[in-house]
Design a protein around this motif. Sequence first.
Motif, PDB file in Angstrom:
ATOM      1  N   UNK A  43       0.748  -1.348  -0.024  1.00 46.18           N
ATOM      2  CA  UNK A  43       0.053   0.014   0.006  1.00 46.18           C
ATOM      3  C   UNK A  43       0.788   1.352  -0.017  1.00 46.18           C
ATOM      4  N   UNK A  44       2.112   1.202   0.479  1.00 49.41           N
ATOM      5  CA  UNK A  44       2.955   2.447   0.685  1.00 49.41           C
ATOM      6  C   UNK A  44       3.100   2.920  -0.764  1.00 49.41           C
ATOM      7  N   UNK A  45       3.058   2.357  -1.973  1.00 48.33           N
ATOM      8  CA  UNK A  45       3.207   3.041  -2.960  1.00 48.33           C
ATOM      9  C   UNK A  45       2.666   4.231  -3.494  1.00 48.33           C
ATOM     10  N   UNK A  46       1.030   4.371  -3.389  1.00 46.72           N
ATOM     11  CA  UNK A  46       0.425   5.442  -3.615  1.00 46.72           C
ATOM     12  C   UNK A  46       0.509   6.288  -2.313  1.00 46.72           C
ATOM     13  N   UNK A  47       0.293   5.797  -1.360  1.00 48.77           N
ATOM     14  CA  UNK A  47       0.344   6.428  -0.069  1.00 48.77           C
ATOM     15  C   UNK A  47       1.559   7.408  -0.186  1.00 48.77           C
ATOM     16  N   UNK A  48       2.754   6.993  -0.585  1.00 46.61           N
ATOM     17  CA  UNK A  48       3.861   7.563  -0.527  1.00 46.61           C
ATOM     18  C   UNK A  48       3.788   8.858  -1.466  1.00 46.61           C
ATOM     19  N   UNK A  49       3.285   8.766  -2.581  1.00 45.62           N
ATOM     20  CA  UNK A  49       3.160   9.731  -3.480  1.00 45.62           C
ATOM     21  C   UNK A  49       1.975  10.670  -2.960  1.00 45.62           C
ATOM     22  N   UNK A  50       1.034  10.119  -2.162  1.00 44.44           N
ATOM     23  CA  UNK A  50       0.134  11.469  -1.630  1.00 44.44           C
ATOM     24  C   UNK A  50       0.794  12.075  -0.571  1.00 44.44           C
ATOM     25  N   UNK A  51       1.570  11.691   0.402  1.00 39.67           N
ATOM     26  CA  UNK A  51       2.127  12.140   1.391  1.00 39.67           C
ATOM     27  C   UNK A  51       3.346  13.208   0.995  1.00 39.67           C
ATOM     28  N   UNK A  52       3.972  12.930  -0.255  1.00 41.67           N
ATOM     29  CA  UNK A  52       4.922  13.778  -0.908  1.00 41.67           C
ATOM     30  C   UNK A  52       4.345  15.016  -1.255  1.00 41.67           C
ATOM     31  N   UNK A  53       3.261  14.939  -1.955  1.00 40.84           N
ATOM     32  CA  UNK A  53       2.755  16.001  -2.595  1.00 40.84           C
ATOM     33  C   UNK A  53       2.106  16.907  -1.355  1.00 40.84           C
ATOM     34  N   UNK A  54       1.620  16.267  -0.233  1.00 45.98           N
ATOM     35  CA  UNK A  54       1.364  17.183   0.762  1.00 45.98           C
ATOM     36  C   UNK A  54       2.407  17.972   1.692  1.00 45.98           C
ATOM     37  N   UNK A  55       3.455  17.115   1.620  1.00 45.48           N
ATOM     38  CA  UNK A  55       4.511  17.606   2.831  1.00 45.48           C
ATOM     39  C   UNK A  55       5.622  17.959   2.196  1.00 45.48           C
ATOM     40  N   UNK A  56       5.898  17.719   0.653  1.00 45.17           N
ATOM     41  CA  UNK A  56       7.057  17.943  -0.149  1.00 45.17           C
ATOM     42  C   UNK A  56       8.247  17.035   0.159  1.00 45.17           C
ATOM     43  N   UNK A  57       8.216  15.989   0.949  1.00 47.06           N
ATOM     44  CA  UNK A  57       9.241  15.097   1.237  1.00 47.06           C
ATOM     45  C   UNK A  57       8.471  13.727   1.516  1.00 47.06           C
ATOM     46  N   UNK A  58       9.459  12.574   1.507  1.00 46.36           N
ATOM     47  CA  UNK A  58       8.910  11.210   1.942  1.00 46.36           C
ATOM     48  C   UNK A  58       9.323  11.103   3.398  1.00 46.36           C
TER      49      UNK A  58
END
Length: 754
Positions: free
Chosen positions: A282-297
Amino acid sequence: MAVAPPPSSTHASGADQPTTGGLRVPVLLPMPFTGPFDYKAPASMALKPGDIVSVPLGNRRQTGVVWDTHTTLPADLAHPTPAKTVADNRLRAVAERLELPPLNAELRRFVDWVAAYTLSPPGMVLAMTLRLHMKGATPAPAMGWIAPPTPPEELRLTPARQKVLALMADGSPRTTTDIASAAEVSAGVVKGLADAGALRPVLLEPASPFAQPDPLHHPPVLEGAQKEAATALRHSVQDKKFSVTLLEGVTGSGKTEIYLEAIAACLEQGQQALVLLPEIALSAQWMDRFTRRFGVRPAVWHSEIGQKARRQTWLGTADGSATVVVGARSALFLPFCNLGLIIVDEEHESLFKQEEGVIYNARDMAVVRARLAGFAAVVVSATPSLETLANAHAGRYQRLVLPTRHGGASLPQTHLLDMREAPPERGLFLSPRLVEDIAATLGREEQAMLFLNRRGYAPLTLCRTCGHRMECPHCTAWLVEHRNRQVLSCHYCDHTEPMPPVCPNCKTEHSLTAIGPGIERITEEARQSFPDARILVMSSDTLGGPAATAEAVAKIARREVDLIIGTQIVAKGWHFPHLTLVGIVDADLGLGGADLRAGERTIQLLHQVAGRAGRASAPGRVVLQSYTPEHPVMQALLSGDFDQFMEQEAEQRRPGFWPPYGRLAALIISADTPQAADDAAARFGRTAPYGEGIQVLGPAPAPLAILRGRHRRRLLLRTWRSIAVQPILHRWLGLVPLDRHVRVEVDIDPVSFL
């Protein structure tokens, strides 16, 4: 959830090398002992609880943690056992205090609670915190250079040296490589300046591998129920008090974006956040969403990361540099120094339950950790578990509901396909009506999905001549054919053998035949029906890890796939905007047997799968192939009334005080022989506890009566909710002496009944 007693604490020590002087300290080792061992602290070593130390154990060294002398668990659930005290002059000395961050009081207390609740040795719970980071040495600080306020008077300046000195004038220390790169000079120029005294050596602080998320980087635009939910979650975090909130919303309602706002609030307060996901894929798309929101992984924690990354994340949580961690259930035991929020995504998932070793439910223990430290927990699901709904109805959890999809997308229409009226052709498993729907979907250049929660080609292989069934030699389970690899495999013990050319029983050639469909067989059928379609199979057999899963998801997003065929991994919260049709091959799968949670699990799984359809502008459709369309699960899926179905489930469980309206614990007795297992189970049956609100079911063979060569018997202890099961179990276990080859596992709040 009841609070459990602490396990007994045995203070003992080896005596072959007595020491004198110093203080007695308890040291908990990551091993299956009943409690900490006492050691002597050398006079020169000031030790305090939480310090990580090296101590002698037998003839070797072992890493452990200086533990607390007393626990603070409730007295009414305590299980006191007299400690064995070793004389001071027989204690062995602590060998070394390791240069590692100590485990704080909150984490030590959490370890005690988990051990107490699950009736596990506390050292085995500590092992989940301590063992995973211990390999490898802590990296030594790097050497760098800094310029003195004034250069030496006799320094000979060249253009290259002037460039270096101009760079270093800001007073920041840098490595040789960084200086040479930034000033565009050779490393020899830097060395020459150092030799001339124009640069002085300094130790550099190691650079953190974790970039800091920015809560203001890209805040979302939220309206209506989404904005209200995000505001409520922010307030629960800002209150800095224990609370649990159920964030419930239909699939595609934006639950992830909303709880990311709770993470933003946590970061604004300078605290750390933990997100638990049931599946690392699940972390694949979740990481993209997090990065868009906070700028980093964020930092990541799961079984697939390497030892170096594991150690960095462990240290990062301990020193605070890893501010947000996303991980599997074991991330719950990381040594956060300032944890202020835990989020359990897809909280209904049974994957949060660890079934071996320390048997615990990470969802429930996440709530315990939040309660012990006094911060907010958020549990998230489109299909909450009955346990979570009961807590919400009782007022123990706050409940936030998102009734509509984000961005104006509509929920998919669900259709029940009665397989008795529209059966597939002989030897096939897709109804002609479903085949027509898929063809029409592909014709519109939209994506379709077929779901079957069964790996391999076929779940059963038998002989047409004598009826012999291919069975695992180590388990009470049929061998699953994996035709792509030409093997038969057991999905419980991983036994694998080649597909035999003749029946092992009657020796007839070419008589073995596959019975029933697995995902490989559905893929074979789909390739015949849709020869021009680009097909992608998503299962644990085809996706080797997060990287492979991320690539598969990217291909779907790029519209390089027409038809997705998957097992339960496709139900895990993916956002596929071009997917408009979901066909569920066998909606009845999972409803058979006597599993307490069969109906609940099936509706959750199928509802989640159905939620993959129609998440963008194009409307979605879901087709359920079923031979029992009248079943309450099928009717609930057809009506879309998940709440009503769960209310009916609750009404069925209340009278018999089944969970969540009562407590349940399982004893699983296993032995090398059936006779030994039967004898031990009979002794437990004869000494079973009784009384008002207490009932013991069994002993009886477990559904998997043989697992990995061990014969298994099961007893179930069921009590009223007001009765704690741990003291009862402690007394019961103490009444039955066990033979050397007999093992007993205790499963508090069992999820699986295999």
